[in-house]
Design a protein around this motif. Sequence first.
Motif, PDB file in Angstrom:
ATOM      1  N   SER A 196       0.825  -1.214   0.000  1.00 38.67           N
ATOM      2  CA  SER A 196       0.000   0.000   0.000  1.00 38.67           C
ATOM      3  C   SER A 196       0.860   1.265   0.000  1.00 38.67           C
ATOM      4  O   SER A 196       0.451   2.303  -0.519  1.00 38.67           O
ATOM      5  CB  SER A 196      -0.948  -0.009   1.197  1.00 38.67           C
ATOM      6  N   THR A 197       2.074   1.207   0.553  1.00 40.36           N
ATOM      7  CA  THR A 197       2.925   2.412   0.589  1.00 40.36           C
ATOM      8  C   THR A 197       3.821   2.507  -0.642  1.00 40.36           C
ATOM      9  O   THR A 197       4.575   3.472  -0.786  1.00 40.36           O
ATOM     10  CB  THR A 197       3.853   2.368   1.826  1.00 40.36           C
ATOM     11  N   MET A 198       3.769   1.516  -1.496  1.00 45.06           N
ATOM     12  CA  MET A 198       4.737   1.498  -2.612  1.00 45.06           C
ATOM     13  C   MET A 198       4.146   2.136  -3.872  1.00 45.06           C
ATOM     14  O   MET A 198       2.953   2.426  -3.939  1.00 45.06           O
ATOM     15  CB  MET A 198       5.195   0.057  -2.883  1.00 45.06           C
ATOM     16  N   CYS A 199       5.025   2.362  -4.895  1.00 40.78           N
ATOM     17  CA  CYS A 199       4.592   3.112  -6.084  1.00 40.78           C
ATOM     18  C   CYS A 199       3.601   2.295  -6.926  1.00 40.78           C
ATOM     19  O   CYS A 199       3.478   1.077  -6.757  1.00 40.78           O
ATOM     20  CB  CYS A 199       5.800   3.531  -6.933  1.00 40.78           C
ATOM     21  N   ASP A 200       2.928   3.003  -7.847  1.00 40.94           N
ATOM     22  CA  ASP A 200       1.906   2.339  -8.665  1.00 40.94           C
ATOM     23  C   ASP A 200       2.491   1.237  -9.532  1.00 40.94           C
ATOM     24  O   ASP A 200       1.863   0.211  -9.768  1.00 40.94           O
ATOM     25  CB  ASP A 200       1.193   3.366  -9.564  1.00 40.94           C
ATOM     26  N   ASP A 201       3.733   1.496 -10.013  1.00 38.46           N
ATOM     27  CA  ASP A 201       4.376   0.457 -10.832  1.00 38.46           C
ATOM     28  C   ASP A 201       4.545  -0.824 -10.018  1.00 38.46           C
ATOM     29  O   ASP A 201       4.311  -1.926 -10.503  1.00 38.46           O
ATOM     30  CB  ASP A 201       5.750   0.928 -11.319  1.00 38.46           C
ATOM     31  N   CYS A 202       4.966  -0.669  -8.756  1.00 41.19           N
ATOM     32  CA  CYS A 202       5.176  -1.851  -7.918  1.00 41.19           C
ATOM     33  C   CYS A 202       3.853  -2.576  -7.656  1.00 41.19           C
ATOM     34  O   CYS A 202       3.814  -3.803  -7.613  1.00 41.19           O
ATOM     35  CB  CYS A 202       5.858  -1.476  -6.603  1.00 41.19           C
ATOM     36  N   LYS A 203       2.789  -1.784  -7.508  1.00 40.90           N
ATOM     37  CA  LYS A 203       1.464  -2.412  -7.283  1.00 40.90           C
ATOM     38  C   LYS A 203       1.120  -3.288  -8.493  1.00 40.90           C
ATOM     39  O   LYS A 203       0.625  -4.397  -8.347  1.00 40.90           O
ATOM     40  CB  LYS A 203       0.393  -1.333  -7.090  1.00 40.90           C
TER      41      LYS A 203
END
Length: 421
Positions: A193-200
């Motif tokens: 949830s705290t990570m960037c959109d790419d990581c999601k």
Amino acid sequence: MPNEMIKKPRGTLDFFSDDARRLYGLETKLLGLAEAYGCEVCDVPMFEENKLFHRTTGESSDIVTKETFDLARKGDKDYTLRPEFTAGVNRAVVENKLYTLPDLPLRYSYFGPVFRYERPQAGRLREFHQYGVEFLDQKIDLDASLDCLLLSLKAVEAALGRKGAVKLNFLGSLESRENYKKALKAYFEPRISTMCDDCKRRLVLNPLRILDCKVPEDQEVAKGAPKIQDYLTAEDREEFNHLLKALDEIGVRYEVDDGLVRGLDYYTGLVWEIYDGDHLDVGAVGGGGKYANLMASIGGPQFEGIGFSLGVERLLLSEDEERSRVDGERKPLDVFVIDLIRDGSVLKVGEDLRALGLSLTYASFGKGLGGAFKMADRLKARAVLIAQKDGSYSFKDMESRKQVDGTKEDVLKSLQEALIK
Ligand code: HAM
């Protein structure tokens, strides 16, 4: 109103004179080096069907998700400018059934432009050149893997004139990769949830790619992630240890980097990147690895491959000043012609001299004699040939500064005697 000036697209380069000579010089040097490793040269189209890159490079790689230059639909097909060579070379080998050739492994080298829609910055372009090789065989064994890695290092060192640094990792067979992906998923899911959109997005498509994220906060999270080495099968681990031992014996220095996952999804087994030993900060000058299923994924036989590609512009950028001056230096011109007759008759003389192997060019119309001689000096001309208005000729040896005047035949004879030893 003056016409608007048209500029080159962002992230592209123009090459002229010294720079162009360095580019083409590197091409000759590097393809020659690959020949010493048994490679044949090849070339493949600059665009391919979209699905080739989707199927091989991987739906989760940045290259396919956001970096391809997709062309407007033509007919019923979608095409993409090639973001790399590996997929195209494998496609060509399958389509032309080159895998049926009796002499294996197939070893191909290439050099040419590739296109990625990246955010341009130093060393990161939208059109750049890659040099590389692909070795293809029913099985890529230890010797072939080592030979490929050695060539990549040799090529970087030949281009830069100094030591390259190797980082490597072992991604394992599909089986160990699947186990590892599961472990990564379990680790990142509560943190995503705290990570960037790419990581999601990567978490869903391929959690391995999270390890390659360049966002500093995400990199911190990734530091605590499970390590691939703990998920390799016994067979994988044995292969990796063999490789490392062999590299030690050959005397190749390397660093094992278990965060090295590479930006393309097709790798299985050994992967590596090469850095400029003096500029580790500017990013990899090359990278490669082994891929066991690429050819089968595009309708070919169950062949394995291993290869690498170098970023040519990054090599040119890193080359030291003295070397780049020497590599870019223009060769002296043999004959500089000042044609004062200008009725076209002198062109025949020029062609005859070129047929003898001499390089030759002409002063432009309207250049006075003084200006023309200055240009001859800048071109490092060995001789200046003047076609006088009255039909006589003169030749000046630019080294001895001696001048010969006379009939066309006599002057050309002494020019040839002076220049052709
Ligand atoms: P890659 O790591 O994507 O690998 O690219 C190889 C090299 O191309 C990089 O190490 C870098 O020097 C250069 N490069 C990549 N992107 C850019 C850019 N935007 N601007 C300038 N240079 C860049 C491959 O392409 C694989 N096909 C390598 C391979 C061959 N694996 C197996 N066989």
